[in-house]
Write a protein that holds these residues in place. Sequence first.
Motif, PDB file in Angstrom:
ATOM      1  N   SER A   1       0.813  -1.221   0.000  1.00 45.75           N
ATOM      2  CA  SER A   1       0.000   0.000   0.000  1.00 45.75           C
ATOM      3  C   SER A   1       0.842   1.264   0.000  1.00 45.75           C
ATOM      4  N   LYS A   2       2.136   1.152   0.352  1.00 54.68           N
ATOM      5  CA  LYS A   2       3.009   2.324   0.414  1.00 54.68           C
ATOM      6  C   LYS A   2       3.623   2.684  -0.943  1.00 54.68           C
ATOM      7  N   PHE A   3       3.575   1.767  -1.893  1.00 55.59           N
ATOM      8  CA  PHE A   3       4.218   1.981  -3.185  1.00 55.59           C
ATOM      9  C   PHE A   3       3.474   3.047  -3.992  1.00 55.59           C
ATOM     10  N   GLY A   4       4.256   3.962  -4.584  1.00 54.82           N
ATOM     11  CA  GLY A   4       3.668   5.039  -5.370  1.00 54.82           C
ATOM     12  C   GLY A   4       3.172   6.199  -4.529  1.00 54.82           C
ATOM     13  N   GLN A   5       3.263   6.082  -3.201  1.00 55.22           N
ATOM     14  CA  GLN A   5       2.803   7.134  -2.303  1.00 55.22           C
ATOM     15  C   GLN A   5       3.978   8.042  -1.926  1.00 55.22           C
ATOM     16  N   SER A   6       3.639   9.276  -1.549  1.00 51.37           N
ATOM     17  CA  SER A   6       4.666  10.232  -1.160  1.00 51.37           C
ATOM     18  C   SER A   6       4.146  11.124  -0.050  1.00 51.37           C
ATOM     19  N   ALA A   7       4.971  11.322   0.978  1.00 49.27           N
ATOM     20  CA  ALA A   7       4.615  12.196   2.096  1.00 49.27           C
ATOM     21  C   ALA A   7       5.446  13.479   2.028  1.00 49.27           C
ATOM     22  N   LEU A   8       5.450  14.253   3.090  1.00 52.50           N
ATOM     23  CA  LEU A   8       6.061  15.585   3.066  1.00 52.50           C
ATOM     24  C   LEU A   8       7.577  15.580   2.943  1.00 52.50           C
ATOM     25  N   PHE A   9       8.236  14.695   3.703  1.00 47.77           N
ATOM     26  CA  PHE A   9       9.695  14.756   3.814  1.00 47.77           C
ATOM     27  C   PHE A   9      10.355  13.491   3.276  1.00 47.77           C
ATOM     28  N   THR A  10      11.395  13.657   2.479  1.00 47.02           N
ATOM     29  CA  THR A  10      12.210  12.530   2.022  1.00 47.02           C
ATOM     30  C   THR A  10      13.347  12.328   3.011  1.00 47.02           C
ATOM     31  N   PHE A  11      13.471  11.089   3.537  1.00 43.78           N
ATOM     32  CA  PHE A  11      14.581  10.827   4.463  1.00 43.78           C
ATOM     33  C   PHE A  11      15.686  10.005   3.815  1.00 43.78           C
ATOM     34  N   ALA A  12      15.418   9.432   2.640  1.00 42.24           N
ATOM     35  CA  ALA A  12      16.462   8.677   1.945  1.00 42.24           C
ATOM     36  C   ALA A  12      16.093   8.505   0.479  1.00 42.24           C
ATOM     37  N   ARG A  13      17.111   8.499  -0.363  1.00 46.78           N
ATOM     38  CA  ARG A  13      16.898   8.152  -1.767  1.00 46.78           C
ATOM     39  C   ARG A  13      16.683   6.642  -1.873  1.00 46.78           C
TER      40      ARG A  13
END
Length: 246
Positions: free
Chosen positions: A198-210
């Motif tokens: 369910s997390k694939f293709g989703q994006s939240a506010l902050f990127t913590f790692a490439r």
Amino acid sequence: MEMLLAQREVTVAELSERLQVTGKTVREDLAKLEERGLLARIHGGAVLAQDGQLGILTAKEPLERHHAEKAAIAALALTLVKPGAVIALDGGSTTLEIARLLDNEPLTVVTNDVRIIAELAPKDRIQLVVPGGYRVRNMLAGAEAAQYVRRLNIQTAFLSATGVHPDNGFTIYTGDLLELKRAFVETARAVYAVADHSKFGQSALFTFARLDEATAILTDADADEEATRPLRAAGIAVWNGARPSS
């Protein structure tokens, strides 16, 4: 977004007063966040768009969401844990499942998740290391915790994410956790992201790692070819159900 995470619903008037900006500014910002899929506007305010993808648990967040998938990911993760190793368990329901499956055998576990701490405390043969910090829901966070982690020799880190996106990488909603997650990424010899389909293709506010900073992404068998194709095309290892023999 922090207010939404805590309350699930906010009003324009409340945001205007709390943030000391005009209602017009609030409505414009809500529109931008809605375009990013982070919230849904309602009359006079907004609600979370993805109620089940907070990335960190709240008192109201069910631990059993996608439980079968998380149990499968945890079982796969255990194949990567060697006796006597030093591992890190990031906060989250999937890493909590890993902790539940760990036998009471010699092992060092570094974690700042209070639920994982409670799970492992009775297992007296496991050396539990808690970097400390201030509490953010189920997590302990802060610069001091991150600095402590950077001094450790962590062999394997298992990290959770709110979203796994081909362009935005591994993302979360809460900025308080960024330093600690970065410390795990930069310190551990091997970094495994644990994320159900369910997390694939989703994006939240902050990127913590490439994406390329992870050794592999551990997911469940329901992560189909369409969901994983963009990740594999970018050269990212995605293990869904079995660890490659190589």
